[in-house]
Every structure is written in C-alpha cells, then in structure tokens.
Design a protein around this motif. Structure first.
Motif, PDB file in Angstrom:
ATOM      1  N   ARG A  44       1.338   7.323  -4.924  1.00 22.74           N
ATOM      2  CA  ARG A  44       1.025   6.313  -5.933  1.00 22.74           C
ATOM      3  C   ARG A  44       0.623   6.833  -7.186  1.00 22.74           C
ATOM      4  NH1 ARG A  44      -1.062   1.274  -6.124  1.00 22.74           N
ATOM      5  NH2 ARG A  44      -1.114   1.336  -3.581  1.00 22.74           N
ATOM      6  N   ILE A  45      -0.249   7.930  -7.294  1.00 24.38           N
ATOM      7  CA  ILE A  45      -0.667   8.507  -8.498  1.00 24.38           C
ATOM      8  C   ILE A  45       0.346   9.309  -9.429  1.00 24.38           C
ATOM      9  CG2 ILE A  45      -2.419   9.947  -9.713  1.00 24.38           C
ATOM     10  CD1 ILE A  45      -3.737   7.236  -8.303  1.00 24.38           C
ATOM     11  N   ARG A  99       0.783  -1.315  -0.008  1.00 21.96           N
ATOM     12  CA  ARG A  99       0.015  -0.053   0.034  1.00 21.96           C
ATOM     13  C   ARG A  99       0.878   1.239  -0.027  1.00 21.96           C
ATOM     14  NH1 ARG A  99      -5.243  -1.655   0.805  1.00 21.96           N
ATOM     15  NH2 ARG A  99      -5.221  -3.892   1.401  1.00 21.96           N
ATOM     16  N   VAL A 100       0.634   2.022  -1.213  1.00 21.14           N
ATOM     17  CA  VAL A 100       1.449   3.226  -0.961  1.00 21.14           C
ATOM     18  C   VAL A 100       0.514   4.254  -1.001  1.00 21.14           C
ATOM     19  CG1 VAL A 100       3.150   4.601  -2.752  1.00 21.14           C
ATOM     20  CG2 VAL A 100       3.252   1.918  -2.685  1.00 21.14           C
ATOM     21  N   GLY A 101       0.763   5.558  -0.385  1.00 21.93           N
ATOM     22  CA  GLY A 101       0.032   6.743  -0.240  1.00 21.93           C
ATOM     23  C   GLY A 101      -0.569   7.140  -1.451  1.00 21.93           C
ATOM     24  N   LEU A 102      -1.793   7.442  -1.377  1.00 25.51           N
ATOM     25  CA  LEU A 102      -2.520   7.909  -2.739  1.00 25.51           C
ATOM     26  C   LEU A 102      -1.915   8.911  -3.675  1.00 25.51           C
ATOM     27  CD1 LEU A 102      -6.397   7.997  -1.753  1.00 25.51           C
ATOM     28  CD2 LEU A 102      -5.264   6.375  -3.614  1.00 25.51           C
ATOM     29  N   VAL A 159      -9.015  10.578  -8.733  1.00 32.11           N
ATOM     30  CA  VAL A 159      -8.769   9.720  -7.551  1.00 32.11           C
ATOM     31  C   VAL A 159      -9.051  10.933  -6.387  1.00 32.11           C
ATOM     32  CG1 VAL A 159      -7.125   8.818  -6.033  1.00 32.11           C
ATOM     33  CG2 VAL A 159      -7.270   8.193  -8.397  1.00 32.11           C
ATOM     34  N   TYR A 160      -9.944  10.473  -5.425  1.00 31.44           N
ATOM     35  CA  TYR A 160     -10.480  11.414  -4.486  1.00 31.44           C
ATOM     36  C   TYR A 160      -9.370  11.476  -3.262  1.00 31.44           C
ATOM     37  CZ  TYR A 160     -14.645  13.907  -3.612  1.00 31.44           C
ATOM     38  OH  TYR A 160     -15.604  14.870  -3.640  1.00 31.44           O
ATOM     39  N   VAL A 161      -8.875  12.435  -3.018  1.00 29.29           N
ATOM     40  CA  VAL A 161      -7.663  12.438  -1.625  1.00 29.29           C
ATOM     41  C   VAL A 161      -8.203  13.086  -0.560  1.00 29.29           C
ATOM     42  CG1 VAL A 161      -5.620  13.298  -1.149  1.00 29.29           C
ATOM     43  CG2 VAL A 161      -6.037  12.981  -3.450  1.00 29.29           C
TER      44      VAL A 161
END
Lengths: 175, 175
Positions: free
Chosen positions: A10-11, A4-7, A109-111
C-alpha cells in the motif's frame, strides 16, 4: 467494504508526497540546506518518560488489560514478587518506540516489532527509549528503515529490547 | 533503589501461590474437578473489540503517539493512502494479546512478543484477537507458555501476526 492491501504494498504504491503537501510538520522550504539532516545508519533517537499511576490506569481502561500486576500493588508485591509494586504494562512501555519514530517522522507506518521484556518497569521509573537506525533502504521515494529498539531504566538497566521496521515518508530529521 | 532481577528469574524464584492466596479471580475451591479445565497446546483464547475514535484519542494521549495517520483522516487518506481513513495504532491493536491472556490468567507476566503489522485496522473495524497455546512447559510450579498471536478483521483478513511468551501462575482456565 474497504479493500485491504498489505501495508508495504500500500505505502509503496502510493505516489510520493508533492513538495506542496509535505509529510513533515515543518515545511521543507523552511529548512536551509545547511540545516537539513538526514537519518542515517547509527543515528539514535531518544525519548524519556515516567509513567504515572494515572497513565497506567488510563492505559488499562483503553486497552481493557486489567491484570492485577499493573493495578494492585499488594498483588504485585506479595503474589507476583515485584519488589517495586505495580508494574507498568510492557506494551505501554513499548509504545514509546513508534511514538519516538512518529515524533521525528510524522506519517511513519509501522511494519514490524519484536519485544523482549527483560526487567520490570515500575510506576514513576524514568524510562529512556532509544531507537537506533540499523538499516535504511529506499524504495519508490519511501524509506524502509530497521531500528534497534531499547528501553533503559536508571540509565543502565536494559528493561526492554527488540527491533522495529517502519516505512518513513522522508529521511529528513526535523528535531 | 529497587533491585532489578530478570523477569524469568524473578518469577521462577518466587514461591508458588498457596491455596489460600489464589492467583485466580475465582477461588480454586469453587471449581469442581469436573469443571476444571487446564490450558493445553492447541487451545485458542479469543476476544473481539472495536476501537472507537475516543479510544484512539485516549491512547494517543497516554502514549504520546500523535502520528497523524491515527488522528487526521485527511492526512491518512490523501497523504498516507489509507482508504479507510484514520488507522488504529498498531500497538493498541497488539495490546489485545496480553489483555486476552491476563483476562484468563490474572497475574500472567509477559516475557516476549513479536508483531508483524500486515494490514491496516481502521476505527470501528471489528477486530478478533486469537491467542493459541503452542508450547507449555512447567518450571517450579509456574508455566512458561508460548502463544501464536493473530488479529483478524472481517473474520478472515489477517491484520496482525506474531508470537508471545508469558509466564502463567496456573493453567486453570476460569472462563
């Protein structure tokens, strides 16, 4: 196990989309330069919606939120004091914000999101969700956009207020 | 047309529930003084949940949010870079917070929520929602409670973080 990498990380570490693999529903090649419109600060995206009894029942089932203010008109009126009867789940109303954004920017992608539930929304009220871009920043061919997010009922009553942040794959508006 | 009065004002101006009309699922008369437990600062309410493909599909239908990161595994992996495939809608994960609160306090009214989506939640991940009371204030026999709201996956990865405020009809815990 999936790493799992922070959103945001990651993006932003993901390679930008190639022209052959468009993030958009309509391919970019079909958009003429004249027709291309880019999201800019101040732009407002809107969507209106009426939530039915069936919508509220289905939302209750999928989320497990069976608060009687949403499902029992007598409870909502007599006990909780909601004149209009059953109240639509606040988070169901709030779901309009990512829905509006994703309908214009598939792959968004919602943050983050803040929500202030100011007035009740009743079943069959006409809700208008307004999402206004307030800040746009490019980073590695992605766009970090802040939005003011509001819902109105009866065209003037502010029922839900807040802000959102999303990462968009493009600023091209296809609607 | 229904008069719309602000949520806080509405709830706090409503007469408190009489003993005969209990806000709780179980009547207060069945709770012995020894068994009565009141919510206090520091208390944590938890709920765990796995969201299935069907949950995500049903949520998409009821909300209208058809972002392909939620519905198309190939898009989620190859285009958006999510190793685990389809991502559960963030607002569906966030719905656990009012759900947890309402399951302990039927009649609770949500006033505010902040949300930071820190890591993706994939379909069939085990999500644990934790709602911790951080501030409790009584006002006219209602209770304005602030909560720290967090969701974890794999028992340690913080995927969703934020705060909520709700008005509770009672502090008696019936779970």
């Amino acid at each position: 196990m999936t790493m799992r990498v922070g959103l945001l990380k990651r993006i932003l570490s993901c390679p930008p989309p190639s022209p052959a693999i468009s993030f958009r529903c309509s391919s970019s090649s079909s958009i003429t330069p004249e027709a291309t419109r880019l999201l800019k600060v101040g732009d407002v995206l809107r969507e209106s919606r009426r939530f039915s009894e069936s919508d509220v029942a289905r939302y209750s089932e999928v989320t497990g939120d069976r608060n009687p203010v949403h499902l029992d008109a007598d409870f909502a009126r007599r006990i909780a004091g909601f004149d209009g009867g059953r109240v639509v789940h606040g988070m169901l109303v709030a779901s309009l914000f990512p829905s509006v954004i994703a309908s214009h920017f598939p792959g968004a992608v919602y943050v983050a999101q803040t929500l202030k539930f100011k007035l009740p929304v009743y079943i069959e009220d006409e809700v208008v969700a307004e999402v206004q871009a307030t800040h746009v920043r490019e980073n590695k061919k992605r766009y970090i956009v802040k939005f003011s997010t509001k819902c109105f009922v009866d065209k003037e009553s502010l029922v839900l207020d807040g802000e959102a942040m999303a990462i968009l794959p493009t600023l091209v508006l296809n609607k």
